[in-house]
Design a protein around this motif. Structure first.
Motif, PDB file in Angstrom:
ATOM      1  N   PHE A 687       0.847  -1.185   0.000  1.00 27.10           N
ATOM      2  CA  PHE A 687       0.000   0.000   0.000  1.00 27.10           C
ATOM      3  C   PHE A 687       0.889   1.243   0.000  1.00 27.10           C
ATOM      4  O   PHE A 687       2.007   1.206   0.505  1.00 27.10           O
ATOM      5  CB  PHE A 687      -0.915   0.021   1.232  1.00 27.10           C
ATOM      6  N   HIS A 688       0.386   2.336  -0.542  1.00 23.90           N
ATOM      7  CA  HIS A 688       1.166   3.565  -0.622  1.00 23.90           C
ATOM      8  C   HIS A 688       0.392   4.740  -0.027  1.00 23.90           C
ATOM      9  O   HIS A 688      -0.820   4.853  -0.211  1.00 23.90           O
ATOM     10  CB  HIS A 688       1.512   3.905  -2.078  1.00 23.90           C
ATOM     11  N   ASP A 689       1.122   5.600   0.677  1.00 28.07           N
ATOM     12  CA  ASP A 689       0.609   6.916   1.039  1.00 28.07           C
ATOM     13  C   ASP A 689       1.062   7.901  -0.031  1.00 28.07           C
ATOM     14  O   ASP A 689       2.239   7.914  -0.398  1.00 28.07           O
ATOM     15  CB  ASP A 689       1.146   7.370   2.398  1.00 28.07           C
ATOM     16  N   HIS A 690       0.151   8.719  -0.509  1.00 28.74           N
ATOM     17  CA  HIS A 690       0.485   9.653  -1.580  1.00 28.74           C
ATOM     18  C   HIS A 690       0.772  11.047  -1.024  1.00 28.74           C
ATOM     19  O   HIS A 690       0.332  11.410   0.073  1.00 28.74           O
ATOM     20  CB  HIS A 690      -0.654   9.721  -2.594  1.00 28.74           C
ATOM     21  N   ILE A 691       1.501  11.814  -1.799  1.00 31.98           N
ATOM     22  CA  ILE A 691       1.837  13.180  -1.410  1.00 31.98           C
ATOM     23  C   ILE A 691       0.667  14.071  -1.810  1.00 31.98           C
ATOM     24  O   ILE A 691       0.578  14.557  -2.936  1.00 31.98           O
ATOM     25  CB  ILE A 691       3.148  13.639  -2.066  1.00 31.98           C
ATOM     26  N   LEU A 692      -0.240  14.268  -0.871  1.00 28.90           N
ATOM     27  CA  LEU A 692      -1.430  15.077  -1.083  1.00 28.90           C
ATOM     28  C   LEU A 692      -1.202  16.479  -0.521  1.00 28.90           C
ATOM     29  O   LEU A 692      -0.214  16.719   0.184  1.00 28.90           O
ATOM     30  CB  LEU A 692      -2.623  14.399  -0.415  1.00 28.90           C
ATOM     31  N   PRO A 693      -2.095  17.433  -0.786  1.00 27.97           N
ATOM     32  CA  PRO A 693      -1.847  18.816  -0.355  1.00 27.97           C
ATOM     33  C   PRO A 693      -1.543  18.988   1.123  1.00 27.97           C
ATOM     34  O   PRO A 693      -0.805  19.903   1.495  1.00 27.97           O
ATOM     35  CB  PRO A 693      -3.148  19.527  -0.747  1.00 27.97           C
ATOM     36  N   TYR A 694      -2.092  18.121   1.994  1.00 27.73           N
ATOM     37  CA  TYR A 694      -1.823  18.301   3.417  1.00 27.73           C
ATOM     38  C   TYR A 694      -0.334  18.192   3.732  1.00 27.73           C
ATOM     39  O   TYR A 694       0.130  18.695   4.761  1.00 27.73           O
ATOM     40  CB  TYR A 694      -2.605  17.271   4.243  1.00 27.73           C
ATOM     41  N   SER A 695       0.440  17.540   2.837  1.00 33.19           N
ATOM     42  CA  SER A 695       1.863  17.346   3.088  1.00 33.19           C
ATOM     43  C   SER A 695       2.659  18.636   2.955  1.00 33.19           C
ATOM     44  O   SER A 695       3.712  18.783   3.582  1.00 33.19           O
ATOM     45  CB  SER A 695       2.434  16.309   2.112  1.00 33.19           C
ATOM     46  N   TYR A 696       2.181  19.565   2.132  1.00 32.60           N
ATOM     47  CA  TYR A 696       2.981  20.757   1.849  1.00 32.60           C
ATOM     48  C   TYR A 696       2.182  22.059   1.897  1.00 32.60           C
ATOM     49  O   TYR A 696       2.754  23.141   1.769  1.00 32.60           O
ATOM     50  CB  TYR A 696       3.633  20.632   0.465  1.00 32.60           C
ATOM     51  N   ALA A 697       0.867  21.980   2.117  1.00 31.20           N
ATOM     52  CA  ALA A 697       0.037  23.188   2.065  1.00 31.20           C
ATOM     53  C   ALA A 697       0.391  24.186   3.156  1.00 31.20           C
ATOM     54  O   ALA A 697       0.239  25.396   2.976  1.00 31.20           O
ATOM     55  CB  ALA A 697      -1.441  22.815   2.171  1.00 31.20           C
ATOM     56  N   ALA A 698       0.876  23.693   4.315  1.00 33.00           N
ATOM     57  CA  ALA A 698       1.134  24.589   5.439  1.00 33.00           C
ATOM     58  C   ALA A 698       2.178  25.645   5.107  1.00 33.00           C
ATOM     59  O   ALA A 698       2.204  26.716   5.716  1.00 33.00           O
ATOM     60  CB  ALA A 698       1.573  23.780   6.656  1.00 33.00           C
ATOM     61  N   PHE A 699       3.062  25.358   4.145  1.00 31.31           N
ATOM     62  CA  PHE A 699       4.118  26.308   3.819  1.00 31.31           C
ATOM     63  C   PHE A 699       3.943  26.932   2.433  1.00 31.31           C
ATOM     64  O   PHE A 699       4.704  27.812   2.066  1.00 31.31           O
ATOM     65  CB  PHE A 699       5.476  25.616   3.887  1.00 31.31           C
ATOM     66  N   ALA A 700       2.946  26.458   1.688  1.00 33.51           N
ATOM     67  CA  ALA A 700       2.808  26.938   0.312  1.00 33.51           C
ATOM     68  C   ALA A 700       2.540  28.431   0.248  1.00 33.51           C
ATOM     69  O   ALA A 700       2.976  29.112  -0.678  1.00 33.51           O
ATOM     70  CB  ALA A 700       1.697  26.163  -0.401  1.00 33.51           C
ATOM     71  N   SER A 701       1.815  28.968   1.237  1.00 32.88           N
ATOM     72  CA  SER A 701       1.484  30.392   1.205  1.00 32.88           C
ATOM     73  C   SER A 701       2.684  31.275   1.513  1.00 32.88           C
ATOM     74  O   SER A 701       2.674  32.465   1.198  1.00 32.88           O
ATOM     75  CB  SER A 701       0.373  30.707   2.214  1.00 32.88           C
ATOM     76  N   GLY A 702       3.717  30.725   2.138  1.00 35.57           N
ATOM     77  CA  GLY A 702       4.811  31.562   2.612  1.00 35.57           C
ATOM     78  C   GLY A 702       6.042  31.587   1.742  1.00 35.57           C
ATOM     79  O   GLY A 702       7.076  32.107   2.154  1.00 35.57           O
ATOM     80  N   TYR A 703       5.971  31.016   0.523  1.00 33.85           N
ATOM     81  CA  TYR A 703       7.162  30.958  -0.318  1.00 33.85           C
ATOM     82  C   TYR A 703       7.433  32.299  -0.996  1.00 33.85           C
ATOM     83  O   TYR A 703       6.568  32.837  -1.678  1.00 33.85           O
ATOM     84  CB  TYR A 703       6.999  29.895  -1.400  1.00 33.85           C
ATOM     85  N   PRO A 704       8.642  32.849  -0.826  1.00 37.12           N
ATOM     86  CA  PRO A 704       9.031  33.999  -1.646  1.00 37.12           C
ATOM     87  C   PRO A 704       9.202  33.538  -3.098  1.00 37.12           C
ATOM     88  O   PRO A 704       9.460  32.356  -3.333  1.00 37.12           O
ATOM     89  CB  PRO A 704      10.380  34.420  -1.050  1.00 37.12           C
TER      90      PRO A 704
END
Length: 746
Positions: A687-704
């Motif tokens: 079985f696989h866990d996929h890289i869904l938005p919860y994995s990276y959304a917390a920092f997506a808003s703060g990228y320069p």
């Protein structure tokens, strides 16, 4: 970001219990027809009838006397077997639960077909055809067990292998999910899949679904649910943890309804031990008022053809909370402070010496209106110019849930159902973290809709198509509750921000922070479009199921910090004299909105091969792939190498995801004796866990360069800092890479 490691699940267990088959929302009746000598009888007509809706299905036994009727709706059934030369036999009292494969065998006696023998007996409850492991929470359990709060997901904690866990990544907030978190056989809480009528209802946090109240109401609208704990068939994918599959209730030929109200009130409670005066209490009870009310109604629109079911549930709760912020004393507000109040500022500047209790510090006129916003303390002086303000404000929660479902039997070979559920709730946390001028408002709205069409092309070939649009909206923000603060702000177009003491953020010492949560607002609008199709084919000893599933994910979110400005003062004297040590705020033109997009595709093939009456092999293969995550407006950047001076602007996606997720499933179920009561199971799966938005959304808003937090550490001016420059970045919890030149990916 690397892909999570595949999870290998191997289980061998001897048991007497239920196990899930390869249906998500339906069930199967299968068996063998023999004569009184034990010889199999081919060509027998076997008819299944749902006694609650009158819907029938017919199949014929093959040359081995075997029959299978797949994709049956849940409920109570009777099964009839007849062929010329033998008496007709009817088996009743068969209850189909989600995913069950009921074994109903017949032993026909020689006689006239008009002669009918009725046997009222439940089919064996031990699942004898699958290696998968699961636990069923049936309709009786849901209705009859006491359920504090009436949140049906809490019943999952009663099942073997399911353990409640704490927040893990963070508190029970929208960032990480508000529902009851649990591990299934050691998997992580965000590795579980939640299905409602076969469609995905995981939210953006990938945790247990739940609104701002943290509950899943509508228990009267849930017929049952099953938790698949290990070695799931190839039909199931998306994650490596448990699969919680719930099925909503449908109407029947009988009109049924129910109404209820549950009341809890502190007026009916006895005082707690520490409420009593002799034990240090006030002699009063903390306020608590909770009302849950609603009802359900279901029945026929047209007998044996069309049915409806609907339910509503409301929650109103007022719960006393406790706050105890550290606030300035009356003397401190006048500029009279003890030596202990100097926690960084040089006391000699104000002729203050160790042991002094009444040093005079000039209070800046600019600071005066902000100083007056603090609560008046109601405890003794702590000796450092502060005291506590103790209060028990009322936290108010409101939730409304409604669900409607219509089932229609278009013909004896086609049926359709549609279901829509709506949940709207708010949770107002007064004086968030002791704030004197703001309340936190948590707002959530969940809407789940599904349409499913099932076609019986012939008794051995059944197709099921489903479409779902599921949407969750979650927003937490601080709302000003003190009118005096409405005209005070640090940034144009924004309301009051945050004033911190000692260190940046939500300080509690030397003074409680003043203002709002510098991590607010957090806004998530999560849309899921899902289409799936499953085809079941019965051929001799083989029960073959194949299908495909596409899920289009849209996560529109804002997760910025310091968006209203955050001033930091070293200590109380620094605050009184208007000498901030830093100011953090977004750069002009920063945009925190991100529209994250991904598409997940899965296809599978499963064959349940009946080697003998006692041995079944479960053989399956699933393939899943997910698109590279991207931002719909191209606002993507990442620090590709630690040595890079600045993040790199990305052209197509945040990163590349491998497309090699093949997931074999192999297992068997073997009856150790002919009684059907003891089954040995063994299984293997990847079985696989996929890289869904919860994995990276917390920092997506703060990228320069699309969003940058600037810091003024040299000469911040309060309350309007015109000297804001790109200083060192704020603490890591508020995101952001070092600022500098931005280069574009080649």
């Amino acid at each position: 970001m690397s892909r999570y490691l595949p999870v290998l699940l191997i289980g061998v267990i001897l048991l007497c219990g239920n196990a899930v088959s390869a249906q998500v929302t339906t069930a199967t009746i299968a068996g063998v027809v023999q004569d009184s000598s034990g010889a199999v009888i081919p060509g027998v007509s076997v008819t299944t009838k749902n006694v609650e809706t009158g819907v029938t299905r017919t199949a014929k036994t093959d040359e081995g006397g075997r029959y299978t009727v797949p994709e049956l709706t849940l409920g109570n059934y009777e099964v009839e077997a007849q062929i010329p030369g033998f008496q007709t036999e009817v088996r009743s009292g068969i209850t189909l639960t989600v995913g069950r494969s009921a074994l109903v065998n017949f032993a026909l006696k020689v006689g006239q077909i008009a002669d009918k023998v009725t046997i009222t007996e439940e089919a064996p409850l031990v699942e004898s055809t699958t290696s998968a492991m699961s636990s069923l929470v049936d309709e009786r359990t849901i209705r009859d067990l006491p359920l504090n709060g009436r949140s049906w997901d809490n019943l999952a904690l009663l099942q073997p292998g399911v353990v409640s866990v704490g927040a893990g990544q963070g508190s029970a907030a929208f960032d990480f999910g508000t529902g009851t978190r649990f591990n299934v056989n050691g998997s992580r809480a965000y590795a579980n899949s939640f299905l409602l009528d076969g469609t995905d209802i995981n939210d953006h946090a990938n945790g247990t679904p739940g609104g701002s109240a943290g509950t899943n109401l509508g228990v009267d609208g849930v017929q049952e649910f099953k938790i698949n704990t290990s070695v799931s068939p190839a039909e199931f994918g998306r994650s490596s943890g448990g699969v919680v599959s719930a099925v909503t209730r449908s109407g029947t030929n009988d009109l049924h309804g129910a109404g209820f109200e549950f009341l809890r009130n502190n007026a009916l409670d006895s005082p707690g031990y520490f409420d009593e005066v002799e034990h240090g209490g006030t002699g009063t009870k903390a306020p608590y008022r909770r009302n849950q009310f609603g009802g359900a109604l279901g029945g026929p629109i047209k007998k044996d053809k069309t049915f409806f079911f609907g339910t509503y549930e409301g929650l109103r709760q007022g719960n006393g909370t406790t706050i105890g912020p550290e606030v300035p004393t009356a003397q401190t507000k006048l500029g009279i402070i003890p030596y202990k109040a100097f926690q960084g500022t040089d006391p000699s500047l104000y002729n203050c010496h160790p042991g002094d209790t009444a040093c005079t510090v000039p209070v800046s006129p600019v600071i005066k209106p902000y100083l007056d916003l603090f609560q008046t303390p109601n405890t003794r002086d702590l000796g450092d110019g502060t005291a506590f303000f103790i209060a028990a404000p009322l936290q108010v929660t409101k939730e409304d849930y409604a669900m409607g479902r219509v089932d229609h039997q278009i013909s004896d070979k086609m049926r359709i159902f549609g279901r829509y559920s709506f949940d709207n709730d708010t949770n107002v946390i007064p004086n968030f973290n002791g704030s004197s001028l703001a309340d936190e408002h948590d707002v959530a709205r969940r809407q789940y809709s599904t349409i499913q069409v099932t076609n019986v092309f012939r008794p051995t070939l059944v197709n099921s198509f489903r479409f779902a649009y599921n949407r969750t909206y979650q927003n937490f923000d601080d709302v000003l509750s003190d009118p005096r603060a409405e005209k005070l702000f640090f940034l144009p177009g924004e309301h009051f921000g945050t004033i911190s003491f000692g260190g940046q953020g939500l300080s509690t010492n030397p003074l409680n922070f003043l203002g709002v949560d510098n991590g607010a607002p957090r806004i998530y609008r999560y849309n899921l479009f899902q289409e799936g199709d499953d085809l079941t084919y019965i051929k001799g000893r083989h029960s073959i199921k194949m299908g495909a599933d596409i899920r289009r994910i849209q996560d529109n979110e804002i997760t910025s910090s310091n968006s209203r400005g955050d001033y930091t003062f070293l200590d109380i004297p620094g605050f009184l004299t208007n000498k901030p040590i830093r100011f953090d705020a977004p750069a002009p033109g920063s945009d925190a909105y991100r529209g994250l997009r991904e598409t997940m595709f899965g296809t599978y093939l499963q064959d349940d091969f009946k080697v003998s009456q006692r041995l079944t092999l479960n053989l399956g293969l699933r393939y899943e792939a997910i698109s590279n995550p991207r931002e719909v407006n191209g606002r993507m950047a990442n620090l590709l190498n630690l040595s890079d001076p600045a993040p790199t602007v990305l052209k197509d996606s945040f990163f590349s995801v491998a497309k090699k997720d093949f997931q074999p499933r192999v297992g068997f179920a073997w009856g150790l004796n002919g009684s059907g009561k003891t089954i040995l199971r063994a299984g293997f799966g990847i079985f696989h866990d996929h890289i869904l938005p919860y994995s990276y959304a917390a920092f997506a808003s703060g990228y320069p360069p699309f969003f940058t937090t600037l810091s003024d550490l040299t000469n911040p001016v309060f309350p309007y800092d015109t000297n804001l420059t790109a200083g060192p970045p704020p603490p890591p919890q508020f995101g952001g890479f070092p600022t500098g030149a931005i280069r574009e990916a080649s």
